[in-house]
Design a protein around this motif. Structure first.
Motif, PDB file in Angstrom:
ATOM      1  N   SER A 116      -8.276   0.474   0.177  1.00 37.19           N
ATOM      2  CA  SER A 116      -8.514   0.843   1.566  1.00 37.19           C
ATOM      3  C   SER A 116      -7.186   1.157   2.254  1.00 37.19           C
ATOM      4  CB  SER A 116      -9.216  -0.296   2.307  1.00 37.19           C
ATOM      5  OG  SER A 116      -8.300  -1.337   2.586  1.00 37.19           O
ATOM      6  N   ASP A 117      -7.286   1.876   3.376  1.00 38.52           N
ATOM      7  CA  ASP A 117      -6.067   2.180   4.132  1.00 38.52           C
ATOM      8  C   ASP A 117      -5.849   1.197   5.277  1.00 38.52           C
ATOM      9  OD1 ASP A 117      -8.092   2.898   5.771  1.00 38.52           O
ATOM     10  OD2 ASP A 117      -7.468   4.966   6.080  1.00 38.52           O
ATOM     11  N   GLU A 118      -6.662   0.149   5.342  1.00 40.53           N
ATOM     12  CA  GLU A 118      -6.536  -0.849   6.410  1.00 40.53           C
ATOM     13  C   GLU A 118      -5.333  -1.750   6.157  1.00 40.53           C
ATOM     14  OE1 GLU A 118      -8.052  -0.975   9.090  1.00 40.53           O
ATOM     15  OE2 GLU A 118      -9.834   0.268   8.810  1.00 40.53           O
ATOM     16  N   LEU A 119      -4.571  -2.039   7.214  1.00 37.16           N
ATOM     17  CA  LEU A 119      -3.431  -2.941   7.106  1.00 37.16           C
ATOM     18  C   LEU A 119      -3.715  -4.302   7.739  1.00 37.16           C
ATOM     19  CD1 LEU A 119      -0.500  -0.482   7.915  1.00 37.16           C
ATOM     20  CD2 LEU A 119      -1.252  -1.288   5.686  1.00 37.16           C
ATOM     21  N   HIS A 120      -4.671  -4.352   8.645  1.00 37.88           N
ATOM     22  CA  HIS A 120      -4.985  -5.628   9.299  1.00 37.88           C
ATOM     23  C   HIS A 120      -5.564  -6.595   8.263  1.00 37.88           C
ATOM     24  CE1 HIS A 120      -6.410  -8.637  12.055  1.00 37.88           C
ATOM     25  NE2 HIS A 120      -6.014  -7.935  13.110  1.00 37.88           N
TER      26      HIS A 120
ATOM     27  N   LYS B   5      -9.256  -7.083   8.096  1.00 38.98           N
ATOM     28  CA  LYS B   5     -10.072  -5.943   7.693  1.00 38.98           C
ATOM     29  C   LYS B   5     -10.020  -5.731   6.177  1.00 38.98           C
ATOM     30  CE  LYS B   5      -9.840  -3.533  12.117  1.00 38.98           C
ATOM     31  NZ  LYS B   5      -9.411  -2.326  12.856  1.00 38.98           N
ATOM     32  N   ARG B   6      -9.391  -6.659   5.506  1.00 35.10           N
ATOM     33  CA  ARG B   6      -9.400  -6.702   4.031  1.00 35.10           C
ATOM     34  C   ARG B   6      -9.421  -8.177   3.637  1.00 35.10           C
ATOM     35  NH1 ARG B   6      -3.696  -7.073   2.906  1.00 35.10           N
ATOM     36  NH2 ARG B   6      -2.560  -6.663   4.807  1.00 35.10           N
TER      37      ARG B   6
ATOM     38  N   LYS C 241       0.823  -1.208   0.000  1.00 32.11           N
ATOM     39  CA  LYS C 241       0.000   0.000   0.000  1.00 32.11           C
ATOM     40  C   LYS C 241       0.857   1.258   0.000  1.00 32.11           C
ATOM     41  CE  LYS C 241      -3.960  -2.111   2.329  1.00 32.11           C
ATOM     42  NZ  LYS C 241      -5.047  -1.639   1.470  1.00 32.11           N
TER      43      LYS C 241
ATOM     44  N   LYS D  44       1.449   2.008  13.548  1.00 29.53           N
ATOM     45  CA  LYS D  44       0.793   2.629  12.395  1.00 29.53           C
ATOM     46  C   LYS D  44      -0.241   1.643  11.850  1.00 29.53           C
ATOM     47  CE  LYS D  44       3.894   6.034  12.367  1.00 29.53           C
ATOM     48  NZ  LYS D  44       3.584   7.454  12.638  1.00 29.53           N
ATOM     49  N   PRO D  45      -1.471   1.688  12.356  1.00 32.54           N
ATOM     50  CA  PRO D  45      -2.462   0.688  11.939  1.00 32.54           C
ATOM     51  C   PRO D  45      -3.020   0.892  10.544  1.00 32.54           C
ATOM     52  CG  PRO D  45      -3.438   2.242  13.482  1.00 32.54           C
ATOM     53  CD  PRO D  45      -1.989   2.582  13.401  1.00 32.54           C
ATOM     54  N   LYS D  46      -2.791   2.047   9.956  1.00 36.37           N
ATOM     55  CA  LYS D  46      -3.354   2.320   8.628  1.00 36.37           C
ATOM     56  C   LYS D  46      -2.272   2.856   7.692  1.00 36.37           C
ATOM     57  CE  LYS D  46      -8.019   3.424  10.352  1.00 36.37           C
ATOM     58  NZ  LYS D  46      -8.747   2.362   9.654  1.00 36.37           N
TER      59      LYS D  46
ATOM     60  N   ARG E 101       1.783  -2.733  13.063  1.00 38.64           N
ATOM     61  CA  ARG E 101       0.389  -2.219  13.023  1.00 38.64           C
ATOM     62  C   ARG E 101       0.000  -1.562  14.334  1.00 38.64           C
ATOM     63  NH1 ARG E 101      -1.047  -7.087  10.876  1.00 38.64           N
ATOM     64  NH2 ARG E 101      -2.103  -7.667  12.795  1.00 38.64           N
TER      65      ARG E 101
END
Length: 548
Positions: free
Chosen positions: A331-335, A338-339, A109, A212-214, A209
């Motif tokens: 999306s800006d989700e890294l988990h 969550k994707r 990302k 920086k979670p996102k 994460r």
């Protein structure tokens, strides 16, 4: 001031090392899973160095004879050749691990899109260069692999003109064209590696994460300025990884080659030695396979007689997906939970890659009906879809204790099943490929067991409803004891290195016994790598380091 400190300062001042624009590293990132790219680079560098040595002796106009000459007549030629082969194997496996690790943590990302694309292209070039390098041996297996590659290209009439350009007169034993293309691809990998390296240095390692979670997950300049400088701590830690990687690359193939030179009752089930020449009577008694890293393509060829569909399934669709991934996952989700769509696709790509490779090894050349294909690939897809549907992501910020997440548990079960299956296949069908798969899945199982065991044995299963405070500090007494133990261990390893080096020069330079030189040299590298790692612990590890 200590001697090591004075030496470090001398190099730093003369070379201006403190002014280099290389990234600084937080305390918690000195773990091998954060340095997988360095392992790939170490394998690449070793393979290039050993390849340059082989170029001094290899005659492409007589591929098989030249290979035999290197093995039997050049001093320690087999040591270099076998480790060159396994260096490329290590590079492929580590590149896959590095890529999929970055896939699941979302390292493709913003702002690392170009870094990701370069990495994917480097993997493709690595597979191509490895295939051509494998072909240079000129044995029956290499000729068969080139025949398959040439057959695929020939089946597309518009591309037939590429055959003499790529393969030349390989059917007469002349691999000049193959060698030239092999070197060109390696040079391209090196060129992309330079860009990849400097982009990685510019963005730095991807933060946890929990920090920086996102996306975009990068440290600010203010945060970055507080971390450990590249020189000397990063350099020392990276050096330990390089030595250990080179140690394994040297020790494993030469141990296998040495054992194969012993009497038959000591003969193991595989070796890195070439197969018989293609026109010999012995060649008629061996089963021809492509190199293990293309077994999945070998099996996909049994799915259809249409080469365009074959290329779409086996090459084009997966490659295009990986390249455009940064632009379709917006999306800006890294988990990963969550994707879930992209996580599911990633799990299935790994599953299908291993599954199809094993299938190609066990049932080569057996046509597969559409019904069988659907059954084989639909079941894993259903399991992954159901699993991801019911697994919920844990709140990272409130998870103060490192517990076992549902996704980790699911992945561990999958790895355990793959490891158990690969052991069974290894026993039933002993070969280089099944051993490599077992080694790979066994490594994953070991890492997973180690991670799970820490939680299960030391803390029990955490109660996620009640946040706990992680205790990360160690007592000064405990640290001091560990440092003293590390210093003693360093001394012992140094003594062992001296003993091994002293007897290495008594090993004959040719013959099967010469591979003991490669084993010993690998052990020396491994021990030196461990010594440097211990030195890093003694000198640079702080009494209390931030985990995140």
């Amino acid at each position: 001031m200590s001697l090591t400190k004075r030496v470090s300062n001398w190099f730093s001042e003369r070379l201006g090392l403190n002014d280099l624009p290389f990234f600084k590293t937080p305390d918690y990132m000195y773990h091998v899973n954060e340095w997988l790219g360095a392992l790939v680079a170490a394998s690449f560098i070793y393979t290039v160095i050993s390849g340059l040595i082989l170029l001094l002796y290899y005659n492409a106009a007589a591929g098989y004879q030249s290979t035999e000459t290197i093995i039997n007549q050049v001093p320690y030629g087999s040591v270099v050749l076998y480790s060159h082969l396994y260096g490329s194997y290590a590079m492929i496996i580590l590149a896959y691990v590095h890529m999929f690790r970055n896939y699941f943590v979302g390292a493709y990302k913003k702002p690392r899109e170009l870094l990701w694309i370069l990495g994917v292209l480097m993997l493709v070039l690595t597979l191509g260069a490895s295939f051509l390098g494998y072909s240079l041996i000129g044995d029956a297996l290499a000729v068969s692999a080139v025949d398959v590659g040439a057959g695929i290209i020939t089946s597309i009439p518009q591309l037939s003109f590429l055959i003499p350009i790529i393969f030349g007169n390989y059917d007469t034993g002349d691999y000049t064209r193959v060698l030239a293309l092999h070197i060109i691809l390696v040079a391209l990998i090196g060129l992309l590696f330079v860009f990849h390296f400097f982009l990685a240095e510019q963005y730095g390692m991807m933060p946890s994460r929990k920090v920086k979670p996102k996306a975009p997950a990068v440290y600010t300049k203010e945060e970055w300025s507080k971390f450990n400088p590249w020189w000397p701590r990063n350099f020392v830690y990276m050096s330990s990884l390089i030595f250990m990687t080179w140690g394994f690359i040297l020790a494993i193939p030469n141990a296998l080659a040495y054992l194969n030179g012993l009497p038959q009752y000591f003969d193991p089930f595989m070796n890195p030695k070439p197969a018989p020449p293609p026109n010999s009577p012995a060649a008629a008694h061996i089963t021809t396979y492509p190199p293990w890293f293309f077994l999945f393509l070998y099996k996909i060829a049994d799915f259809t007689s249409d080469v365009v569909i074959f290329l779409m399934i086996g090459v084009i669709i997966p490659l295009v997906y990986l390249i455009i991934l940064p632009f379709i996952d917006r999306s800006d989700e890294l988990h990963p939970l969550k994707r879930k769509v992209f996580t599911g696709i990633g799990i299935l790509m790994i599953t299908y890659l291993i599954q199809t490779s094993l299938w190609g090894d066990l049932a080569p050349g057996v046509e597969v009906s559409i019904k069988e294909q659907v059954i084989a690939y639909l079941i894993p897809a259903i399991i992954v879809a159901l699993g991801l549907t019911f697994i919920k992501p844990m709140d990272v910020k409130t998870k103060q204790v490192r517990g076992i997440s549902p996704l980790t548990s699911l992945l561990f079960v999958v790895v355990a099943m793959l490891f158990a299956g690969s052991v069974v296949e290894l026993i039933d069908y002993p070969s280089l490929f099944t051993f490599a798969v077992t080694l790979f899945t066994g490594s994953l199982f070991f890492i997973g067991s180690k991670t799970m065991g820490k939680v299960v044995l030391s803390k029990g299963f955490p109660n996620n409803a009640v946040p706990e405070v992680r205790t990360t500090t160690e007592t000064p007494t405990s640290n001091e004891t560990k440092r003293k133990f590390a210093e003693v261990l360093m001394s012992i390893l140094f003594i062992l290195v001296v003993i091994i080096v002293a007897q290495m020069w008594t090993i004959p330079p040719t013959g099967y016994a010469s591979n003991l030189f490669g084993v010993d040299l690998g052990l020396v590298f491994l021990m030196l790598g461990e010594v440097i790692s211990l030195y890093h612990y003694v000198v640079y590890k702080k009494p209390v380091e931030k985990e995140e």
